[in-house]
Structure formats: structure tokens, C-alpha cells
Design an enzyme around this catalytic site. Sequence first.
Site, PDB file in Angstrom:
ATOM      1  N   GLU A 168       0.858  -1.239   0.139  1.00  0.00           N
ATOM      2  CA  GLU A 168       0.066   0.047   0.218  1.00  0.00           C
ATOM      3  C   GLU A 168       0.872   1.255  -0.042  1.00  0.00           C
ATOM      4  OE1 GLU A 168      -2.772  -0.530   3.407  1.00  0.00           O
ATOM      5  OE2 GLU A 168      -3.585  -2.409   2.381  1.00  0.00           O
ATOM      6  N   GLU A 271      -6.421 -10.704  -1.325  1.00  0.00           N
ATOM      7  CA  GLU A 271      -7.257 -10.441  -0.001  1.00  0.00           C
ATOM      8  C   GLU A 271      -8.371 -10.390  -0.225  1.00  0.00           C
ATOM      9  OE1 GLU A 271      -5.703  -7.126   2.405  1.00  0.00           O
ATOM     10  OE2 GLU A 271      -3.770  -7.673   1.970  1.00  0.00           O
TER      11      GLU A 271
END
Length: 381
Positions: A168, A271
Site C-alpha cells: 500500500e 485479500e
Amino acid sequence: MRKHKQLALLFVFSVSIIMANTNPGSVDSTTVGKEKTLKEAYKDKFYIGTALNAWQIRGRRPEEIQVVKENFNSIVAENIMKSARIQPKEGQFDFSLADEFVKFGEENDMHIHGHTLIWHSQTPDWFFVGEDGNTVSKEVLIERMKNHITTVVGRYKGRIHSWDVVNEAIEDDGSFRESQFYKIIGEDFIELAFEFAHEADPDAHLYYNDYSMSNPRKRDGVVNMIKKLKDQDIFVYGIGMQGHISLGADLKEFEKSLEAFGKLGKVVISELDLTVLPSPWGDAGAEISDNYEYEDKMDPFPNGLPDEVQEQLSKRYVEFFNLFLEHQEIITRVTLWGVNDGNSWKNNWPVRGRTDYPLLFDRENNAKPVVKELIELASVQ
């Protein structure tokens, strides 16, 4: 070819809906297992993975672990391998749970994925601060990064097959996140992290991982970053697309990202969960620092999903898995972010205290009707 696949998809979904209406409710996971499990159905396509939490790793959820053994052939630790857990104080590494996690994967002949080495969140404060309380220099932070990555990856060399090296680092607008790593080191922290990980285990597959990856501006930012790394001969095996999606997720934009990232390396759906609950900001984001106060209107199904919503969830999962199968030549793994609905992080994010139903197994560890649909889908692709 696509038309034939769409017809096959329509047939599978129609048959499944008829079966679900004939025998409503959940399908017991042991019944599914006697026929064909998820991992068996997709063994020639890509790994089917799940995330394990600390309680499962400690053996306190044997019924959930049984679901894992029967249905999944890849595992990732949800939290226990993040830097705040592994090295809470400088030089004091705690590998107790991580060792148990890896041992479980090895004993069950699973693909093991490490998550995550460098992330702006869940990094201990000492990483960025010196003994005098001031922000450390670029050189000190680089040395701390190198020591952490080398120690962790080196410990599991040849045992953990792949890693999320950086997590991220790109904002939704495509710019670099103004994290402490970025502020102190600059964008070179990403290159350095991949270099250190590759040196520690040259055979491990190394990924960049992020959320909202179907966002066009973010897509472009990630593509530009990975291209730059590859132009510098930095080893990046692939890109992880976090699949935190909703019923309204844009399938076409998701596919565009799959195709764009697939030109740069392998792709992982890292995810995956599918919320059926309303979002405060629409279908975007997985920034864990964003939280909102509980409201009844944001928690519409506290006592179970209505049949029509369950059907919508099933249809959406089938549509996404159909997309994954169409691009199976570039996808190495699809990992669900949790074993069952009860231990999904989505119950508490972005609104704490809600009841969500985002995974393939319900709170009693029974396979939802969609599991059978996904197994049947694999057989016609």
C-alpha cells in the site's frame, strides 16, 4: 470463446440457483468435501488460499482449521508477520507464532505466503525515531529496513514461497503515499526493500500489494512504479490486487487492471472478500485508519442474509471467479481474507460492530451454496 464461457457461466449459475431454492441454507462443508473441494477443483488453475489469524495458528479453532485443510492449499498470516508483531522493539524478534504458521503450512503441503515486510501501518514507532526522540536519518532507516527484511526473510529462506515486500505505497490518485518511509527515504525505499528481500532469498517470489487496484488512476500509478523498478533490473515477480470488493464492484475496471498488471508479471488476488453491507464512501478503499460510527442503517442484516441478498452474493462471486479463470494464465493465487464470516475483519471495518457475510464459509463453518457453484464453474473452464 468468451461467448461460450458466458453461456457456461449462465448455465452453472442457473442450475445452482435451482438447487439452492430446492434446498435452501448452507451446504455442510463435509458434504462438499466428499465430492470435490475448492482446492481440488482449482488445482490446475491457481492456488486457492486463505488468511489465518492468531487463534487459528495457536490451534484454538480446530473446526476452522479443518475447513482450511479440506478446502485451501495456500495460507497467509493475517497479522502475526507484520513488523509490529515480529519486531516490537529494535533487535527483539518474536518468531513464535510465525514459526507455528510456517510449520502448519509445511505439515499440510501448502503454498506459504509472507505478509508483509514493509507497510506504513502496523510498523512500530521505534522504526522512525532515534534515542533522542527525533526522526532518524535516511541512512538509519535504510539500515533498520535492511536488518528487518534480511532477518525475517532469511529465517524462512526456502520455506516461505512468496512475500508481500511492500504494501500500500500508492494513493488512489496514483501518487506515492506520504508515509514515514517515503518522507525519510523517498520513493527509493521501495526499490531497496525489494533488493533486500531478493538478496535474503533469491528464489522467493516477491510482490507489490495494494487495495483499490481497479481504480484507473491508482492502476496507472502502480504500473508506472513497477515499470520503473523493472527498468532498474529490480526483481518484482508480480502484483497483488487486494480483492476487498462489494456487490457493486466494477468488473470491467477490475479486468483492465488484471490485464495491465499481467503485462508486468504474475498477478495475485491477495485479500478477497465481498461485502454485502453499505459503505460510507462507495466501492473503494481499504485504508484501515478510516473508521465510522455505528448506525443501524449501516448494519441491515444483523440476524442473517435474506435469500435474495444471498443470491446476489453468490452471483457476484461467480462472476469474479469466472473472470479469474479467464485470466488464469497470469493469476497464480486467489486468497480469501479469512476462513469464515465470523472472523472476517469486515465485521469491524469501516464501521465497528456490524454483521457482514463476505466469505465462502458461514459462522458455523458450513460452505455457502456459492462454494458448490465455484467448484462447478471450474469444471467447465
